[in-house]
Structure formats: structure tokens, C-alpha cells
Design a protein around this motif. Structure first.
Motif, PDB file in Angstrom:
ATOM      1  N   ASP A   7       0.807  -1.210   0.000  1.00  0.00           N
ATOM      2  CA  ASP A   7       0.000   0.000   0.000  1.00  0.00           C
ATOM      3  C   ASP A   7       0.845   1.267   0.000  1.00  0.00           C
ATOM      4  O   ASP A   7       0.301   2.357   0.011  1.00  0.00           O
ATOM      5  N   GLU A   8       2.155   1.147  -0.013  1.00  0.00           N
ATOM      6  CA  GLU A   8       3.012   2.320  -0.007  1.00  0.00           C
ATOM      7  C   GLU A   8       3.001   2.993  -1.370  1.00  0.00           C
ATOM      8  O   GLU A   8       3.024   2.329  -2.390  1.00  0.00           O
ATOM      9  N   GLN A   9       3.005   4.322  -1.368  1.00  0.00           N
ATOM     10  CA  GLN A   9       3.039   5.067  -2.618  1.00  0.00           C
ATOM     11  C   GLN A   9       4.458   5.090  -3.157  1.00  0.00           C
ATOM     12  O   GLN A   9       5.403   5.343  -2.421  1.00  0.00           O
ATOM     13  N   ASN A  10       4.605   4.821  -4.433  1.00  0.00           N
ATOM     14  CA  ASN A  10       5.917   4.859  -5.054  1.00  0.00           C
ATOM     15  C   ASN A  10       5.932   5.737  -6.297  1.00  0.00           C
ATOM     16  O   ASN A  10       6.878   5.716  -7.060  1.00  0.00           O
ATOM     17  N   LEU A  11       4.890   6.516  -6.514  1.00  0.00           N
ATOM     18  CA  LEU A  11       4.818   7.419  -7.648  1.00  0.00           C
ATOM     19  C   LEU A  11       4.900   8.863  -7.169  1.00  0.00           C
ATOM     20  O   LEU A  11       4.326   9.213  -6.133  1.00  0.00           O
ATOM     21  N   THR A  12       5.597   9.692  -7.946  1.00  0.00           N
ATOM     22  CA  THR A  12       5.645  11.119  -7.628  1.00  0.00           C
ATOM     23  C   THR A  12       4.319  11.762  -8.024  1.00  0.00           C
ATOM     24  O   THR A  12       3.486  11.143  -8.706  1.00  0.00           O
ATOM     25  N   THR A  13       4.139  12.998  -7.640  1.00  0.00           N
ATOM     26  CA  THR A  13       2.911  13.713  -7.980  1.00  0.00           C
ATOM     27  C   THR A  13       2.753  13.844  -9.491  1.00  0.00           C
ATOM     28  O   THR A  13       1.648  13.680 -10.018  1.00  0.00           O
ATOM     29  N   MET A  14       3.838  14.121 -10.186  1.00  0.00           N
ATOM     30  CA  MET A  14       3.771  14.236 -11.643  1.00  0.00           C
ATOM     31  C   MET A  14       3.445  12.888 -12.303  1.00  0.00           C
ATOM     32  O   MET A  14       2.675  12.841 -13.269  1.00  0.00           O
ATOM     33  N   GLU A  15       4.011  11.819 -11.783  1.00  0.00           N
ATOM     34  CA  GLU A  15       3.715  10.494 -12.327  1.00  0.00           C
ATOM     35  C   GLU A  15       2.254  10.133 -12.081  1.00  0.00           C
ATOM     36  O   GLU A  15       1.587   9.574 -12.965  1.00  0.00           O
ATOM     37  N   ARG A  16       1.764  10.469 -10.907  1.00  0.00           N
ATOM     38  CA  ARG A  16       0.356  10.191 -10.597  1.00  0.00           C
ATOM     39  C   ARG A  16      -0.555  10.948 -11.540  1.00  0.00           C
ATOM     40  O   ARG A  16      -1.540  10.404 -12.054  1.00  0.00           O
ATOM     41  N   ALA A  17      -0.245  12.225 -11.774  1.00  0.00           N
ATOM     42  CA  ALA A  17      -1.060  13.032 -12.684  1.00  0.00           C
ATOM     43  C   ALA A  17      -1.027  12.457 -14.099  1.00  0.00           C
ATOM     44  O   ALA A  17      -2.062  12.398 -14.773  1.00  0.00           O
ATOM     45  N   ALA A  18       0.152  12.028 -14.543  1.00  0.00           N
ATOM     46  CA  ALA A  18       0.269  11.442 -15.878  1.00  0.00           C
ATOM     47  C   ALA A  18      -0.541  10.155 -15.994  1.00  0.00           C
ATOM     48  O   ALA A  18      -1.204   9.916 -17.017  1.00  0.00           O
TER      49      ALA A  18
END
Length: 76
Positions: A7-18
């Protein structure tokens, strides 16, 4: 071994938006009527999955390739 379903996040904010933009775009393309309904279903499912991965912020493919700390790639 890294648990790809953690459940840990491994994406940056920009990657998530993309992920979200690409997923919603693919899902929208799948909503358009086409002669082959299987392509519509595949695009809707694939786009929904990408958008969900962006919303959650966890990508199992990135976790498998880079590991938990994202510092060094596993593949060389």
C-alpha cells in the motif's frame, strides 16, 4: 523480495497526474462506439486501471523494476 501489492506510494505527484490523465484519456477513447466492441472493453478496462493506479499512487511495475527505494534500478 518486494511485495508489489503493498500500500506504499511509489509514484511522484507528476507520475500520478500522468497516470490519471492517460487513464482517463484511454477510457474516454474506449467509450466511443467502434465496430469491434472488444477494443472498447479493453480500452475502458486499461484506462480505468491506469487512472486507479494514479489515484492510489502505487505502481507494481515500478516497484518490481526499481525496488522500494527508487534509487537504483534492478535491471542493468
Amino acid at each position: 523480495m518486494v511485495n508489489a501489492a503493498s500500500d506504499e506510494q511509489n509514484l511522484t505527484t507528476m507520475e500520478r497526474a500522468a497516470y490519471i490523465v492517460a487513464g482517463l484519456g484511454l477510457a474516454a477513447a474506449g467509450a466511443k462506439p467502434r465496430p469491434n466492441p472488444l477494443l472498447n472493453v479493453a480500452a475502458l478496462l486499461g484506462g480505468s486501471y491506469l487512472a486507479w493506479r494514479g489515484y492510489v499512487g502505487n505502481c507494481p511495475v515500478k516497484a518490481a523494476l526499481f525496488g522500494p527505494d527508487d534509487s537504483t534500478p534492478r535491471l542493468r
